[in-house]
Enzyme design. Structure first.
Site, PDB file in Angstrom:
ATOM      1  CG  ASP A  23       2.145  46.202  36.241  1.00 43.88           C
ATOM      2  OD1 ASP A  23       1.928  45.279  37.046  1.00 43.88           O
ATOM      3  OD2 ASP A  23       1.428  46.413  35.247  1.00 43.88           O
ATOM      4  CD  GLU A  71       1.216  44.807  31.120  1.00 42.78           C
ATOM      5  OE1 GLU A  71       1.389  45.921  31.656  1.00 42.78           O
ATOM      6  OE2 GLU A  71       0.746  44.679  29.970  1.00 42.78           O
ATOM      7  CE  LYS A 128      -1.103  44.653  36.418  1.00 44.70           C
ATOM      8  NZ  LYS A 128      -0.868  44.997  35.025  1.00 44.70           N
ATOM      9  CE  LYS A 131      -3.442  47.920  27.909  1.00 41.87           C
ATOM     10  NZ  LYS A 131      -3.558  46.624  27.163  1.00 41.87           N
ATOM     11  CB  VAL A 156       4.426  52.664  36.157  1.00 41.80           C
ATOM     12  CG1 VAL A 156       5.225  53.681  36.939  1.00 41.80           C
ATOM     13  CG2 VAL A 156       5.122  51.307  36.136  1.00 41.80           C
ATOM     14  CB  THR A 157       1.844  54.100  32.945  1.00 43.04           C
ATOM     15  OG1 THR A 157       0.827  53.479  32.145  1.00 43.04           O
ATOM     16  CG2 THR A 157       3.214  53.648  32.464  1.00 43.04           C
ATOM     17  CB  CYS A 161      -1.167  48.779  34.621  1.00 44.76           C
ATOM     18  SG  CYS A 161      -0.850  47.857  33.089  1.00 44.76           S
ATOM     19  CD  GLN A 201     -18.543  62.400  37.472  1.00 39.71           C
ATOM     20  OE1 GLN A 201     -19.735  62.120  37.482  1.00 39.71           O
ATOM     21  NE2 GLN A 201     -17.699  61.890  36.600  1.00 39.71           N
TER      22      GLN A 201
END
Ligand code: TIU
Length: 226
Positions: A23, A71, A128, A131, A156-157, A161, A201
């Site tokens: 985006d 987007e 798209k 998001k 971004v951001t 997204c 993790q």
């Protein structure tokens, strides 16, 4: 090949990897677009453009697959549910006429990828409506057809997204790397939190690295190989 990354080295083969640029369109980067109508300072986002350009140039020179997303909604907004259009208190909503055309509508001037990162022939450009880059798009199918297993993300951001797309990708089995200096948020603390939670993790969603860690590795490859 493998590059230094967090939480540990990221191994990948270029011919099985795609650079996914989320985006980087005028709606978010330039004044007068969707990002600004939401009340954000868009200057923060423009700062990553030089680093994104450098990675894109190196990736192209090495012969890697490039995917650009925008987007974007259909002109009749049939793919924009009220749950999206009615959120917040923006000065202009999705579909309203703004200084760069209708906000977040496909084909409008504001919906174009910024000239500095404009797609070239042979690169995938995907509109798209959500998001995530995988929601209601053929992205997974296109990547599978191309034998892609690893995705390197910019754009971004970070916490909206990019993070959504990276999580979608991870659930579909891709090994994902986020380039920290090639992604930005309107909220620096959200960027930091997103970056940390994605790689925590033991790379629960993916790895992070910088453009300076990736570019020399690409430059060392023979052109159009991996
Ligand atoms: N591309 C993307 O992240 N869309 C957004 O709406 N981001 C916001 O941060 N608002």
């Amino acid at each position: 090949m493998q590059i230094a990354a967090i939480p540990f080295d990221y191994p990948f083969e270029l011919r099985k990897s795609a650079l996914v640029i989320i985006d980087m369109q005028r709606d978010f980067i330039e004044p007068g677009g969707f990002g600004e109508t939401l009340g954000n300072d868009v200057n923060l986002l423009a700062a990553i453009v030089p680093a994104c350009q450098a990675v894109l140039a190196a990736w192209r020179a090495a012969g890697g697959l490039v995917v650009h997303t925008r987007e974007a909604h259909a002109a009749d907004l049939s793919d924009c549910p009220p749950a999206k259009r009615n959120r917040g208190n923006p000065s202009l909503r999705i579909g309203d006429a703004g200084p760069m055309g209708r906000i977040l509508v496909t084909g409008e001037p504001g919906n174009q990828i910024i000239p500095a990162l404009a797609p070239v022939p042979g690169e995938i450009v995907l509109d798209k409506p959500g998001k995530g880059a995988f929601y209601a798009t053929p992205l997974h199918q296109l990547l599978q057809q191309a034998g892609i297993t690893h995705l390197v993300f910019m754009g971004v951001t970070t916490e909206v997204c990019v993070q959504t797309s990276m999580r979608e990708a991870n659930d579909r089995g891709y090994d994902c790397l986020l380039l920290e200096d090639c992604t930005e948020s309107y909220f620096p603390q959200f960027k930091q939190a997103a970056v940390e939670m994605l790689r925590a993790q033991g790379a629960i969603v993916g790895w992070t690295a910088t453009s300076a860690q990736l570019i020399p590795a690409l430059a060392a490859l023979p052109a159009a190989q991996g």
